[in-house]
Scaffold this active site. Structure first.
Site, PDB file in Angstrom:
ATOM      1  N   ARG A  50     -17.500  -6.286   6.758  1.00  0.00           N
ATOM      2  CA  ARG A  50     -16.634  -7.363   6.299  1.00  0.00           C
ATOM      3  C   ARG A  50     -16.190  -7.181   4.857  1.00  0.00           C
ATOM      4  O   ARG A  50     -15.424  -7.995   4.358  1.00  0.00           O
ATOM      5  CB  ARG A  50     -17.370  -8.702   6.419  1.00  0.00           C
ATOM      6  CG  ARG A  50     -17.075  -9.492   7.711  1.00  0.00           C
ATOM      7  CD  ARG A  50     -17.953 -10.721   7.664  1.00  0.00           C
ATOM      8  NE  ARG A  50     -17.529 -11.847   8.422  1.00  0.00           N
ATOM      9  CZ  ARG A  50     -17.949 -12.164   9.641  1.00  0.00           C
ATOM     10  NH1 ARG A  50     -18.719 -11.351  10.310  1.00  0.00           N
ATOM     11  NH2 ARG A  50     -17.580 -13.294  10.198  1.00  0.00           N
ATOM     12  N   LYS A  76     -13.534 -11.315  18.933  1.00  0.00           N
ATOM     13  CA  LYS A  76     -14.314 -10.081  18.816  1.00  0.00           C
ATOM     14  C   LYS A  76     -15.567 -10.125  19.692  1.00  0.00           C
ATOM     15  O   LYS A  76     -15.859  -9.178  20.410  1.00  0.00           O
ATOM     16  CB  LYS A  76     -14.741  -9.843  17.353  1.00  0.00           C
ATOM     17  CG  LYS A  76     -13.580  -9.758  16.368  1.00  0.00           C
ATOM     18  CD  LYS A  76     -14.066  -9.460  14.942  1.00  0.00           C
ATOM     19  CE  LYS A  76     -14.950 -10.519  14.324  1.00  0.00           C
ATOM     20  NZ  LYS A  76     -14.262 -11.788  14.005  1.00  0.00           N
ATOM     21  N   ARG A 111     -21.958 -24.407  16.710  1.00  0.00           N
ATOM     22  CA  ARG A 111     -22.291 -23.666  15.497  1.00  0.00           C
ATOM     23  C   ARG A 111     -22.012 -24.541  14.279  1.00  0.00           C
ATOM     24  O   ARG A 111     -20.979 -25.190  14.204  1.00  0.00           O
ATOM     25  CB  ARG A 111     -21.423 -22.403  15.412  1.00  0.00           C
ATOM     26  CG  ARG A 111     -22.004 -21.224  16.143  1.00  0.00           C
ATOM     27  CD  ARG A 111     -21.062 -20.057  16.176  1.00  0.00           C
ATOM     28  NE  ARG A 111     -20.621 -19.609  14.857  1.00  0.00           N
ATOM     29  CZ  ARG A 111     -20.003 -18.458  14.634  1.00  0.00           C
ATOM     30  NH1 ARG A 111     -19.757 -17.642  15.649  1.00  0.00           N
ATOM     31  NH2 ARG A 111     -19.611 -18.121  13.428  1.00  0.00           N
ATOM     32  N   ARG A 160     -13.919 -19.688   5.886  1.00  0.00           N
ATOM     33  CA  ARG A 160     -14.131 -18.393   6.557  1.00  0.00           C
ATOM     34  C   ARG A 160     -12.836 -17.590   6.606  1.00  0.00           C
ATOM     35  O   ARG A 160     -12.842 -16.371   6.445  1.00  0.00           O
ATOM     36  CB  ARG A 160     -14.681 -18.625   7.974  1.00  0.00           C
ATOM     37  CG  ARG A 160     -16.163 -18.990   7.950  1.00  0.00           C
ATOM     38  CD  ARG A 160     -16.598 -19.739   9.185  1.00  0.00           C
ATOM     39  NE  ARG A 160     -16.618 -18.945  10.390  1.00  0.00           N
ATOM     40  CZ  ARG A 160     -16.668 -19.457  11.620  1.00  0.00           C
ATOM     41  NH1 ARG A 160     -16.692 -20.781  11.788  1.00  0.00           N
ATOM     42  NH2 ARG A 160     -16.706 -18.673  12.654  1.00  0.00           N
ATOM     43  N   ARG A 173     -13.919 -24.504  20.454  1.00  0.00           N
ATOM     44  CA  ARG A 173     -15.202 -23.911  20.860  1.00  0.00           C
ATOM     45  C   ARG A 173     -16.350 -24.869  20.525  1.00  0.00           C
ATOM     46  O   ARG A 173     -17.276 -25.042  21.312  1.00  0.00           O
ATOM     47  CB  ARG A 173     -15.349 -22.583  20.102  1.00  0.00           C
ATOM     48  CG  ARG A 173     -16.655 -21.880  20.187  1.00  0.00           C
ATOM     49  CD  ARG A 173     -16.525 -20.440  19.714  1.00  0.00           C
ATOM     50  NE  ARG A 173     -16.720 -20.278  18.270  1.00  0.00           N
ATOM     51  CZ  ARG A 173     -16.573 -19.123  17.612  1.00  0.00           C
ATOM     52  NH1 ARG A 173     -16.200 -18.036  18.248  1.00  0.00           N
ATOM     53  NH2 ARG A 173     -16.774 -19.048  16.320  1.00  0.00           N
TER      54      ARG A 173
HETATM   55  P1  AMP Z   1     -19.669 -14.453  12.766  1.00  0.00           P
HETATM   56  O1  AMP Z   1     -20.565 -14.841  13.887  1.00  0.00           O
HETATM   57  O2  AMP Z   1     -19.333 -12.976  12.788  1.00  0.00           O
HETATM   58  O3  AMP Z   1     -18.458 -15.322  12.679  1.00  0.00           O
HETATM   59  O4  AMP Z   1     -20.496 -14.657  11.408  1.00  0.00           O
HETATM   60  C1  AMP Z   1     -20.948 -15.939  11.045  1.00  0.00           C
HETATM   61  C2  AMP Z   1     -21.325 -15.955   9.570  1.00  0.00           C
HETATM   62  O5  AMP Z   1     -22.381 -15.006   9.328  1.00  0.00           O
HETATM   63  C3  AMP Z   1     -20.230 -15.554   8.613  1.00  0.00           C
HETATM   64  O6  AMP Z   1     -19.359 -16.623   8.293  1.00  0.00           O
HETATM   65  C4  AMP Z   1     -21.041 -15.088   7.403  1.00  0.00           C
HETATM   66  O7  AMP Z   1     -21.596 -16.179   6.697  1.00  0.00           O
HETATM   67  C5  AMP Z   1     -22.198 -14.356   8.074  1.00  0.00           C
HETATM   68  N1  AMP Z   1     -21.872 -12.942   8.337  1.00  0.00           N
HETATM   69  C6  AMP Z   1     -21.779 -12.329   9.556  1.00  0.00           C
HETATM   70  N2  AMP Z   1     -21.508 -11.029   9.425  1.00  0.00           N
HETATM   71  C7  AMP Z   1     -21.413 -10.789   8.087  1.00  0.00           C
HETATM   72  C8  AMP Z   1     -21.122  -9.640   7.303  1.00  0.00           C
HETATM   73  N3  AMP Z   1     -20.866  -8.445   7.878  1.00  0.00           N
HETATM   74  N4  AMP Z   1     -21.121  -9.772   5.956  1.00  0.00           N
HETATM   75  C9  AMP Z   1     -21.373 -10.951   5.356  1.00  0.00           C
HETATM   76  N5  AMP Z   1     -21.640 -12.089   6.027  1.00  0.00           N
HETATM   77  C10 AMP Z   1     -21.661 -12.019   7.389  1.00  0.00           C
END
Ligand code: AMP
Length: 199
Positions: A87, A13, A138, A149, A126
């Site tokens: 989400r 994404k 990360r 996740r 990654r």
């Molecule tokens: P991402 O970079 O999108 O993979 O997000 C990394 C982490 O941030 C996720 O595993 C969640 O802990 C938190 N996170 C990001 N976006 C959301 C969301 N829309 N709702 C809840 N937690 C989020």
């Protein structure tokens, strides 16, 4: 044009959103990036979310909806790309309300389909690449967090596929190809159908 890129962690994404920013002057709204920025800035909110993120769980709807609300009030340029948001169903409902309040609409939801084994390999890869390049991986890019996740995705986010299908917004694409192949599939969605007004 406002779109959602929907898909599990590691679906690509962020990569595709970055290309849309470059090609279509759109604005990428990644709640993951916003939360990581909040962590490093040492704010109270950053401290609250750090543990939850590292474990691979979702932070509260209230926090992420607040982050998105602030961004929608700014410059809209070529439109918003929602990357990693919504989400949960509560976030999806909140987004619908926020868009309406701002006189905006949702033009497309693109579901990027990638199988679990590929997701885990991509994410662990990654992390290894980051370390090899002397950068910090990360904290949630390890196999344990990835499994959590993924489970969070299937339990809380995957229901959005049915939600947007019912609303008539959903298109699913194969996220397994090269970056350019996936980019072409996304372009086809954005240039086709009922969507007008893009280049
Ligand atoms: P991402 O970079 O999108 O993979 O997000 C990394 C982490 O941030 C996720 O595993 C969640 O802990 C938190 N996170 C990001 N976006 C959301 C969301 N829309 N709702 C809840 N937690 C989020």
């Amino acid at each position: 044009m406002n779109i959602i890129l929907l898909g599990p962690p590691g679906a690509g994404k962020g990569t595709q959103a970055g290309m849309l920013v470059a090609d279509r002057d759109m604005i990428q709204l990644s709640t993951g990036d916003m939360l990581r920025a909040a962590r490093t800035s040492g704010t109270e909110m950053g401290k609250i979310v750090a543990d939850v993120m590292d474990k691979g769980e979702l932070v509260t709807d209230e926090i992420v909806i607040g982050l998105i609300r602030e961004q929608l009030e700014g410059d809209k340029k070529g439109g918003f790309i929602f990357d990693g948001f919504p989400r949960t169903l509560a976030q999806a409902d909140a987004l619908a309300d926020l868009l309406e309040e701002n006189g905006e609409q949702l033009d497309a939801v693109i579901e990027m389909q990638v199988d679990d084994d590929t997701l885990v390999k991509r994410i662990v890869g990654r992390a290894a690449e980051a370390v090899a390049a002397g950068k910090e991986a990360r904290a949630d890019d390890n196999e344990d967090s990835v499994r959590i996740r993924l489970m969070e995705y299937y339990k809380k986010t995957a229901p959005l596929i049915g939600y947007y299908h019912a609303k008539g917004n959903l298109t699913s694409i194969d996220g397994l190809g090269t970056m350019d192949e996936v980019k072409s599939a996304i372009s086809a969605v954005l240039n086709g159908g009922d969507i007008i007004g893009n280049g």
